[in-house]
Design an enzyme around this catalytic site. Structure first.
Site, PDB file in Angstrom:
ATOM      1  NE  ARG A  37     -21.301   1.711 -47.755  1.00 53.11           N
ATOM      2  CZ  ARG A  37     -21.361   2.310 -49.279  1.00 53.11           C
ATOM      3  NH1 ARG A  37     -20.254   2.593 -49.764  1.00 53.11           N
ATOM      4  NH2 ARG A  37     -22.663   2.313 -49.805  1.00 53.11           N
ATOM      5  CB  SER A 106     -28.289   2.993 -43.288  1.00 52.30           C
ATOM      6  OG  SER A 106     -26.866   2.501 -43.200  1.00 52.30           O
ATOM      7  CE  LYS A 135     -27.030   3.636 -49.035  1.00 50.58           C
ATOM      8  NZ  LYS A 135     -26.658   3.203 -47.592  1.00 50.58           N
TER       9      LYS A 135
HETATM   10  N1  3NM Z   1     -24.500   5.702 -46.348  1.00 57.63           N
HETATM   11  P1  3NM Z   1     -19.509  10.427 -48.639  1.00 57.63           P
HETATM   12  S1  3NM Z   1     -24.553   7.945 -47.293  1.00 57.63           S
HETATM   13  C1  3NM Z   1     -22.205   4.931 -47.126  1.00 57.63           C
HETATM   14  O1  3NM Z   1     -27.180   7.824 -46.185  1.00 57.63           O
HETATM   15  C2  3NM Z   1     -23.099   5.849 -47.230  1.00 57.63           C
HETATM   16  O2  3NM Z   1     -26.777   5.886 -45.254  1.00 57.63           O
HETATM   17  C3  3NM Z   1     -25.397   6.882 -46.398  1.00 57.63           C
HETATM   18  O3  3NM Z   1     -20.116   8.936 -48.678  1.00 57.63           O
HETATM   19  C4  3NM Z   1     -26.748   6.864 -45.769  1.00 57.63           C
HETATM   20  O4  3NM Z   1     -19.060  10.890 -47.228  1.00 57.63           O
HETATM   21  C5  3NM Z   1     -23.332   7.067 -47.704  1.00 57.63           C
HETATM   22  O5  3NM Z   1     -18.551  10.224 -49.719  1.00 57.63           O
HETATM   23  C6  3NM Z   1     -21.982   7.737 -48.387  1.00 57.63           C
HETATM   24  O6  3NM Z   1     -20.681  11.162 -49.090  1.00 57.63           O
HETATM   25  C7  3NM Z   1     -21.213   8.553 -47.778  1.00 57.63           C
END
Ligand code: 3NM
Length: 210
Positions: A37, A106, A135
């Site tokens: 990503r 997602s 994000k």
């Molecule tokens: N998608 P971290 S939250 C890429 O809710 C992504 O769909 C999300 O990163 C969703 O583990 C997210 O550092 C970020 O919080 C996840």
């Protein structure tokens, strides 16, 4: 889709470490699916990274997913793509990729989860469970309430994501998740392999409970 710990790349957390090196450590710690990503690089740069991660994931026989870029996924022979709600609709992506490729979507609401299941997604992301800085266009946390809802209602595999850390993952597992996804906790760790092992231990503790 058998996997339990899903790592997504996030080079802004690497503190200068090499992408392939960090992801290799994650695999050695138990990560069993990887997603590239990258919202900041050019298409060509992402393509080059995808080629390298394809070589790595092939070496360890770990599925490799590309975020957003269906063309790059096809070009490098990735196992599938991950799409957001604003990307190419699943039914169109399926026409391009066929039934053999993995398509993940997602979701942030049960209506999106139901639609993804209806449209033939191979798995869905369920999040953000907790607040996250990883994000940009993120919606409010969906909390473990949404995890519970998906666990009880949706039949396709789902992976919980968003702000999940070793210290709070048990809440998510208690809510019924059996697959966990993280960016910053894994790739931002100074001990990537050990962090993944800690996640795996906790996931294993709840196996058979959910
Ligand atoms: N998608 P971290 S939250 C890429 O809710 C992504 O769909 C999300 O990163 C969703 O583990 C997210 O550092 C970020 O919080 C996840």
């Amino acid at each position: 889709m058998e996997f339990s710990l899903y790592a997504i790349t996030g080079e802004e957390f690497h503190q200068g470490r090499d992408l392939v090196e960090v992801m290799e450590e994650a695999i050695l710690g138990g990560v069993d699916i990887i997603q590239l990503r990258d919202k900041n690089s050019s298409k060509n740069e992402i393509l080059e990274k995808a080629k390298k991660l394809r070589v790595l994931t092939e070496k360890y026989n770990v599925p490799f997913i590309v975020n957003d870029h269906i063309d790059i996924a096809i070009a490098v022979g990735a196992d599938g793509v991950h799409l957001g709600q604003g990307d190419l609709p699943l039914l169109e992506a399926r026409k391009i990729l066929g039934n053999d490729k993995i398509i993940g979507i997602s979701t942030h609401h049960i209506s999106e989860a139901r639609k993804a299941e209806r449209d033939g997604a191979d798995y869905i992301g369920v999040g953000p469970v907790f607040p996250t800085k990883s994000k940009k266009d993120v919606v409010d946390p969906v909390t473990t309430r949404y995890v519970r809802q998906v666990a009880s209602e949706i039949s396709i595999p789902f992976v919980a994501i968003g702000g999940i850390k070793v210290h709070n993952v048990e809440e998510v597992l208690q809510a019924g998740a059996t697959r966990i996804c993280a960016i910053s906790e894994i790739v931002g760790s100074t001990t990537v392999k050990e962090t993944c092992e800690q996640f795996i231990d906790k996931i294993a503790k709840y196996k058979g409970v959910n």
